[in-house]
Scaffold this active site. Structure first.
Site, PDB file in Angstrom:
ATOM      1  NE  ARG A   1      -1.815  -1.829   3.458  1.00 33.86           N
ATOM      2  CZ  ARG A   1      -2.005  -3.003   4.072  1.00 33.86           C
ATOM      3  NH1 ARG A   1      -3.091  -3.706   3.834  1.00 33.86           N
ATOM      4  NH2 ARG A   1      -1.125  -3.464   4.938  1.00 33.86           N
TER       5      ARG A   1
ATOM      6  NE  ARG B   1       7.212  -1.030  12.656  1.00 34.96           N
ATOM      7  CZ  ARG B   1       6.276  -0.123  12.367  1.00 34.96           C
ATOM      8  NH1 ARG B   1       6.598   0.994  11.737  1.00 34.96           N
ATOM      9  NH2 ARG B   1       5.025  -0.318  12.723  1.00 34.96           N
TER      10      ARG B   1
ATOM     11  CD  GLU C   1      11.345   3.961  16.023  1.00 33.95           C
ATOM     12  OE1 GLU C   1      10.251   4.162  16.587  1.00 33.95           O
ATOM     13  OE2 GLU C   1      11.461   3.805  14.799  1.00 33.95           O
TER      14      GLU C   1
ATOM     15  CG  HIS D   1       8.045   5.953  14.165  1.00 36.01           C
ATOM     16  ND1 HIS D   1       8.392   4.692  14.559  1.00 36.01           N
ATOM     17  CD2 HIS D   1       7.031   5.791  13.257  1.00 36.01           C
ATOM     18  CE1 HIS D   1       7.631   3.815  13.940  1.00 36.01           C
ATOM     19  NE2 HIS D   1       6.799   4.456  13.130  1.00 36.01           N
TER      20      HIS D   1
HETATM   21  P1  NAP Z   1       1.842  -3.799   2.924  1.00 30.40           P
HETATM   22  O1  NAP Z   1       0.718  -3.253   2.096  1.00 30.40           O
HETATM   23  O2  NAP Z   1       1.692  -5.117   3.567  1.00 30.40           O
HETATM   24  O3  NAP Z   1       3.150  -3.792   1.998  1.00 30.40           O
HETATM   25  C1  NAP Z   1       4.318  -4.486   2.296  1.00 30.40           C
HETATM   26  C2  NAP Z   1       5.017  -4.814   1.013  1.00 30.40           C
HETATM   27  O4  NAP Z   1       6.277  -5.425   1.325  1.00 30.40           O
HETATM   28  C3  NAP Z   1       4.285  -5.809   0.104  1.00 30.40           C
HETATM   29  O5  NAP Z   1       4.311  -5.327  -1.221  1.00 30.40           O
HETATM   30  C4  NAP Z   1       5.099  -7.097   0.200  1.00 30.40           C
HETATM   31  O6  NAP Z   1       5.108  -7.847  -0.994  1.00 30.40           O
HETATM   32  C5  NAP Z   1       6.471  -6.506   0.434  1.00 30.40           C
HETATM   33  N1  NAP Z   1       7.401  -7.458   1.024  1.00 30.40           N
HETATM   34  C6  NAP Z   1       7.245  -8.193   2.136  1.00 30.40           C
HETATM   35  N2  NAP Z   1       8.333  -8.951   2.351  1.00 30.40           N
HETATM   36  C7  NAP Z   1       9.179  -8.680   1.335  1.00 30.40           C
HETATM   37  C8  NAP Z   1      10.458  -9.144   0.975  1.00 30.40           C
HETATM   38  N3  NAP Z   1      11.086 -10.061   1.727  1.00 30.40           N
HETATM   39  N4  NAP Z   1      11.038  -8.635  -0.146  1.00 30.40           N
HETATM   40  C9  NAP Z   1      10.403  -7.719  -0.910  1.00 30.40           C
HETATM   41  N5  NAP Z   1       9.186  -7.234  -0.614  1.00 30.40           N
HETATM   42  C10 NAP Z   1       8.583  -7.723   0.478  1.00 30.40           C
HETATM   43  O7  NAP Z   1       2.196  -2.792   4.093  1.00 30.40           O
HETATM   44  P2  NAP Z   1       2.051  -1.187   4.088  1.00 30.40           P
HETATM   45  O8  NAP Z   1       0.716  -0.796   4.596  1.00 30.40           O
HETATM   46  O9  NAP Z   1       2.531  -0.659   2.793  1.00 30.40           O
HETATM   47  O10 NAP Z   1       3.115  -0.835   5.249  1.00 30.40           O
HETATM   48  C11 NAP Z   1       4.488  -1.169   5.089  1.00 30.40           C
HETATM   49  C12 NAP Z   1       5.234  -0.954   6.385  1.00 30.40           C
HETATM   50  O11 NAP Z   1       5.389   0.437   6.610  1.00 30.40           O
HETATM   51  C13 NAP Z   1       4.523  -1.454   7.646  1.00 30.40           C
HETATM   52  O12 NAP Z   1       4.763  -2.836   7.874  1.00 30.40           O
HETATM   53  C14 NAP Z   1       5.112  -0.587   8.738  1.00 30.40           C
HETATM   54  O13 NAP Z   1       6.176  -1.254   9.347  1.00 30.40           O
HETATM   55  C15 NAP Z   1       5.619   0.647   7.996  1.00 30.40           C
HETATM   56  N6  NAP Z   1       4.927   1.890   8.387  1.00 30.40           N
HETATM   57  C16 NAP Z   1       5.629   2.905   8.971  1.00 30.40           C
HETATM   58  C17 NAP Z   1       5.001   4.091   9.299  1.00 30.40           C
HETATM   59  C18 NAP Z   1       5.728   5.241   9.934  1.00 30.40           C
HETATM   60  O14 NAP Z   1       5.149   5.918  10.776  1.00 30.40           O
HETATM   61  N7  NAP Z   1       6.956   5.518   9.554  1.00 30.40           N
HETATM   62  C19 NAP Z   1       3.629   4.260   9.031  1.00 30.40           C
HETATM   63  C20 NAP Z   1       2.942   3.212   8.433  1.00 30.40           C
HETATM   64  C21 NAP Z   1       3.597   2.033   8.120  1.00 30.40           C
HETATM   65  P3  NAP Z   1       3.793  -8.603  -1.559  1.00 30.40           P
HETATM   66  O15 NAP Z   1       2.793  -7.543  -1.862  1.00 30.40           O
HETATM   67  O16 NAP Z   1       4.257  -9.255  -2.782  1.00 30.40           O
HETATM   68  O17 NAP Z   1       3.361  -9.517  -0.469  1.00 30.40           O
END
Ligand code: NAP
Length: 312
Positions: free
Chosen positions: A149, A230, A259, A277
């Site tokens: 996403r 992360r 953190e 963060h």
């Molecule tokens: P998401 O929709 O689940 O997206 C994660 C992506 O990572 C997916 O495309 C997945 O691939 C890919 N992935 C997982 N393992 C992988 C690997 N080994 N190699 C390559 N790609 C891999 O999650 P999201 O909503 O985008 O959020 C992502 C992360 O952002 C969260 O888990 C969180 O830790 C972080 N976050 C941080 C903040 C902040 O405040 N800084 C805010 C929100 C989120 P597939 O689609 O093919 O499964």
């Protein structure tokens, strides 16, 4: 009938009283340990570890409603074994986090922190043709590592800046490719060809330390690394060394391994933009995150399925 629930005290001002109808809330501050007792739900922040011990100490627990999309602070295997549901807060924070990622990309590319420091120091002596020259984005390549996403939302903002997009994910993303012209690449090609590498995978055993000294050496000289995912995806000391040696152009970070501690060498390294963060930190998003977390609790306590479970 009221249900005893534990809710992070820091969410109090973000929640409307009606959202808590039917709940007997015990507010727990981030610095308080998780208590033992008969609570049936917990709404933790991402800074609270909920593992085997906590689950054992809360024997009547039915749901851990994490107030974050990432859930690496919850032992989901232990929860599943105890038949405790785990939920998160996806989607509502996607655009806010993508915006902040772009704030870091632009701050790194155009050396905003050095510019602000120069003005504030009183040492700025006027316009100079070679002052604080940065990276022109047009014609460069953005590498989105983890195109879910948030990664896709970051990539969708790239074409108006004239950037080509490479992405790495476990599965192809045809809509994203069609809409942005993004090309799927394996992580090593992405690292070698990108001028900006932006990390968006969750923290998992596979992705921890993904950006280590080898990966940093494979990146283009002068490239920018951005991490709003992360902290433990990046080996902080290796990153500090790459910045000290001038191999990397800049690093824009919102998240850290330990953190709120930041590796002292990284804190002292040149060309960093370091944020506390705040990826999802807009009023609207934080209210929606709190609302979804509590709505998951309400659903489960009424015997309905959770809105946003992390496993089924
Ligand atoms: P998401 O929709 O689940 O997206 C994660 C992506 O990572 C997916 O495309 C997945 O691939 C890919 N992935 C997982 N393992 C992988 C690997 N080994 N190699 C390559 N790609 C891999 O999650 P999201 O909503 O985008 O959020 C992502 C992360 O952002 C969260 O888990 C969180 O830790 C972080 N976050 C941080 C903040 C902040 O405040 N800084 C805010 C929100 C989120 P597939 O689609 O093919 O499964």
């Amino acid at each position: 009938m009221t249900h005893r629930v534990l809710v992070a005290a820091e969410l109090r001002n973000l929640l409307e009283p009606t959202q808590l109808d039917g709940l007997d809330v015990t507010w727990i501050a981030a610095d308080q340990p998780t208590p033992k007792g008969d609570w049936v739900a917990i709404v933790p922040l991402l800074s609270r570890w909920v593992g085997g011990t906590e689950l054992k100490d809360l024997p009547r627990l039915r749901i851990v409603a994490n107030c974050a999309v990432g859930y690496n602070n919850v032992d989901v295997v232990a929860a599943e074994m105890r038949k405790v549901i785990v939920s998160n807060t996806p989607d509502v924070l996607t655009e806010a986090t993508a915006d902040l990622t772009w704030a870091l990309i632009l701050a790194c590319a155009r050396r905003l922190v050095e510019g602000i420091d120069l003005v504030r120091s009183g040492r700025w002596s006027g316009w100079h043709p070679e002052q604080l020259l940065g990276m022109e984005l047009r014609g460069r390549t953005l590498g989105v590592l983890g195109a879910g996403r948030i990664g896709q939302a970051v990539g969708r903002r790239a074409p108006p800046f004239g950037l080509r997009v490479l992405y790495a994910a476990r599965t192809p993303k045809p809509d994203f490719e069609r809409d942005t012209g993004a090309v799927r690449a394996d992580p090593s090609r992405l690292l070698a060809e990108s001028d900006i590498v932006s990390l968006h995978t969750p923290s998992t055993p596979e992705t921890k330390g993904l950006i280590n000294s080898d990966a940093l050496r494979r990146m283009k000289p002068g490239a920018i690394l951005v991490n709003t995912a992360r902290g433990d995806l990046v080996r902080e000391e290796a990153l500090a060394i790459a910045l000290e040696e001038g191999r990397l152009g800049a690093a824009g970070l919102d998240v850290y391994t330990d953190e709120p501690a930041i590796h002292p060498r990284l804190l002292a390294a040149p060309r960093t933009v370091l944020l506390p963060h705040i990826g999802s930190a807009t009023t609207e998003t934080r209210r929606q995150m709190a609302a979804i977390a509590v709505a998951n609790v309400q659903a489960v306590l009424k015997g309905k399925p959770p809105l946003t479970p992390v496993f089924r």
